[in-house]
Enzyme design. Structure first.
Site, mmCIF file in Angstrom:
data_model
loop_
_atom_site.group_PDB
_atom_site.id
_atom_site.type_symbol
_atom_site.label_atom_id
_atom_site.label_comp_id
_atom_site.label_asym_id
_atom_site.label_seq_id
_atom_site.Cartn_x
_atom_site.Cartn_y
_atom_site.Cartn_z
ATOM 1 N N TYR A 177 0.823 -1.197 0.000
ATOM 2 C CA TYR A 177 0.000 0.000 0.000
ATOM 3 C C TYR A 177 0.859 1.251 0.000
ATOM 4 O O TYR A 177 2.076 1.192 0.217
ATOM 5 C CB TYR A 177 -0.955 0.000 1.201
ATOM 6 N N ARG A 207 8.307 4.488 -4.387
ATOM 7 C CA ARG A 207 8.352 3.417 -3.377
ATOM 8 C C ARG A 207 7.388 2.291 -3.736
ATOM 9 O O ARG A 207 7.687 1.120 -3.520
ATOM 10 C CB ARG A 207 8.059 3.970 -1.983
ATOM 11 N N ARG A 254 -6.873 -20.587 -2.501
ATOM 12 C CA ARG A 254 -5.855 -20.428 -1.457
ATOM 13 C C ARG A 254 -4.707 -21.416 -1.626
ATOM 14 O O ARG A 254 -4.927 -22.630 -1.679
ATOM 15 C CB ARG A 254 -6.497 -20.603 -0.072
ATOM 16 N N LYS A 272 6.481 -2.134 1.857
ATOM 17 C CA LYS A 272 5.307 -1.577 2.546
ATOM 18 C C LYS A 272 4.104 -2.505 2.383
ATOM 19 O O LYS A 272 3.187 -2.240 1.604
ATOM 20 C CB LYS A 272 5.019 -0.169 1.994
ATOM 21 N N GLU A 302 11.692 2.263 14.658
ATOM 22 C CA GLU A 302 10.789 3.318 14.199
ATOM 23 C C GLU A 302 9.503 3.257 15.005
ATOM 24 O O GLU A 302 9.344 2.409 15.879
ATOM 25 C CB GLU A 302 10.515 3.163 12.687
ATOM 26 N N LEU A 348 10.944 1.036 7.455
ATOM 27 C CA LEU A 348 10.342 1.511 6.207
ATOM 28 C C LEU A 348 11.094 2.773 5.771
ATOM 29 O O LEU A 348 11.400 3.636 6.598
ATOM 30 C CB LEU A 348 8.863 1.839 6.390
HETATM 31 N N1 PMP Z 1 7.559 3.632 9.149
HETATM 32 C C1 PMP Z 1 6.455 2.872 9.113
HETATM 33 C C2 PMP Z 1 6.468 1.553 9.783
HETATM 34 C C3 PMP Z 1 5.296 3.348 8.477
HETATM 35 O O1 PMP Z 1 4.192 2.591 8.431
HETATM 36 C C4 PMP Z 1 5.314 4.641 7.884
HETATM 37 C C5 PMP Z 1 4.089 5.227 7.230
HETATM 38 N N2 PMP Z 1 3.517 4.427 6.281
HETATM 39 C C6 PMP Z 1 6.495 5.390 7.945
HETATM 40 C C7 PMP Z 1 7.605 4.849 8.578
HETATM 41 C C8 PMP Z 1 6.586 6.765 7.324
HETATM 42 O O2 PMP Z 1 6.633 6.692 5.929
HETATM 43 P P1 PMP Z 1 6.125 7.913 5.028
HETATM 44 O O3 PMP Z 1 6.913 9.103 5.457
HETATM 45 O O4 PMP Z 1 6.440 7.486 3.653
HETATM 46 O O5 PMP Z 1 4.662 8.054 5.301
#
Ligand code: PMP
Length: 284
Positions: free
Chosen positions: A31, A50, A98, A146, A179, A204
């Site tokens: 996503y 991305r 599945r 993602k 994070e 991410l």
């Molecule tokens: N880390 C994680 C785990 C996230 O889910 C997100 C947001 N989707 C981010 C960092 C921040 O990414 P972005 O700045 O691209 O929204």
């Protein structure tokens, strides 16, 4: 709300996806979330770049080219009269009986987009700053893709809330912060250095992170992309998070320990202003 599903714009009550969809059965989906301000998309190119990396990493068929995806984003903004909010885009490997094996080549991907009307410029979390609580990072190893497997981050956020905090900061077994549950994590040391974890499979690769680090360097801040421990964070002068929807949001306490004087830091506030000014000036 009008949502987009596989080529059609339909009222949300009428939108349908198969129960055999791979995202539903196997979390085999990815996503993106793009922020809209004044009806314009912030850093659309970054989010699409991305998306391309996530698709490639999972050997998924792109559902449409970037131009077509931009047209869908814009159509949803118009149809929903969206001035400020988010556009969520999800691609799955499509639907098939599945099976752990991927479906045969040529199985069409599922593409879904919808809008969310939320305030992003004016938020209480920005005025007061947020409290974070640490939780162990127990996600899978490929966090730079993602994917829609958001159960652990969701559990982490609930755990943080049960401790009276607003969000979680996830911590590796070596004590370093990876994070937030849905955002990247930063500290500003007492010496004034901006520190955030380096890119790897452990986090991410935030689109907001990329812009904020570039702007921080342009304004003359010293930036270090390296791991920091929870102890170093608790001793920092300032802390903040970034994401497409949070922009730059101050963190004022970690595990109940006040950061600085317990109010949003000056450098954090300045970075938010600079980031927003640039984002709005370059939105499309
Ligand atoms: N880390 C994680 C785990 C996230 O889910 C997100 C947001 N989707 C981010 C960092 C921040 O990414 P972005 O700045 O691209 O929204």
């Amino acid at each position: 709300r009008i949502v987009y599903v596989n080529g059609s714009y339909v009222p949300e009550e009428e939108a349908k996806v198969s129960v055999f969809d791979r995202a539903f059965l196997m979390a085999d989906g990815i996503y993106e979330v793009t922020t809209v301000v004044g009806g314009k998309l912030i850093d659309f190119a970054g989010h699409m770049a991305r998306l391309g990396r996530s698709l490639a990493a999972l050997k998924m068929t792109p559902p449409a080219d970037t131009e077509a995806l931009l047209a869908i984003h814009r159509e949803l903004v118009v149809r929903n009269g969206l001035d400020e909010g988010l556009i969520y885009l999800q691609v799955s490997r499509g639907s098939a009986d599945r099976d752990f094996s991927f479906p045969p080549e040529g199985t069409p991907p599922t593409l879904v987009l919808f809008t969310q009307k939320v305030a992003v410029l004016e938020r209480e979390s920005v005025r007061s700053g947020i409290k974070v609580a640490s939780v162990p990072d127990l996600r899978w190893g490929l966090r730079d893709i993602k994917t829609v497997q958001l159960l652990y981050p969701s559990m982490a956020k609930m755990e943080a809330k049960s401790k009276g905090a607003d969000d979680a900061w996830m911590v590796e077994s070596d004590g370093t912060v990876t994070e937030g549950s849905s955002n990247n994590a930063y500290i500003i040391t007492k010496a004034g250095t901006l520190v955030t974890r380096a890119l790897s499979h452990a986090i991410l690769h935030g689109i907001t992170r990329l812009a904020v680090l570039r702007l921080a360097r342009e304004t003359g801040l010293t930036v270090e992309e390296r791991s920091f421990t929870l102890d170093e964070a608790k001793d920092a002068r300032e802390a903040f998070i970034t994401s497409a929807s949070a922009f730059v949001t101050p963190v004022v306490s970690i595990d109940g320990q006040r950061i600085g004087d317990g109010t949003p830091g000056e450098t954090t506030k300045r970075m938010r202003e600079i980031y927003i000014a640039e984002s709005l000036a370059t939105a499309i």
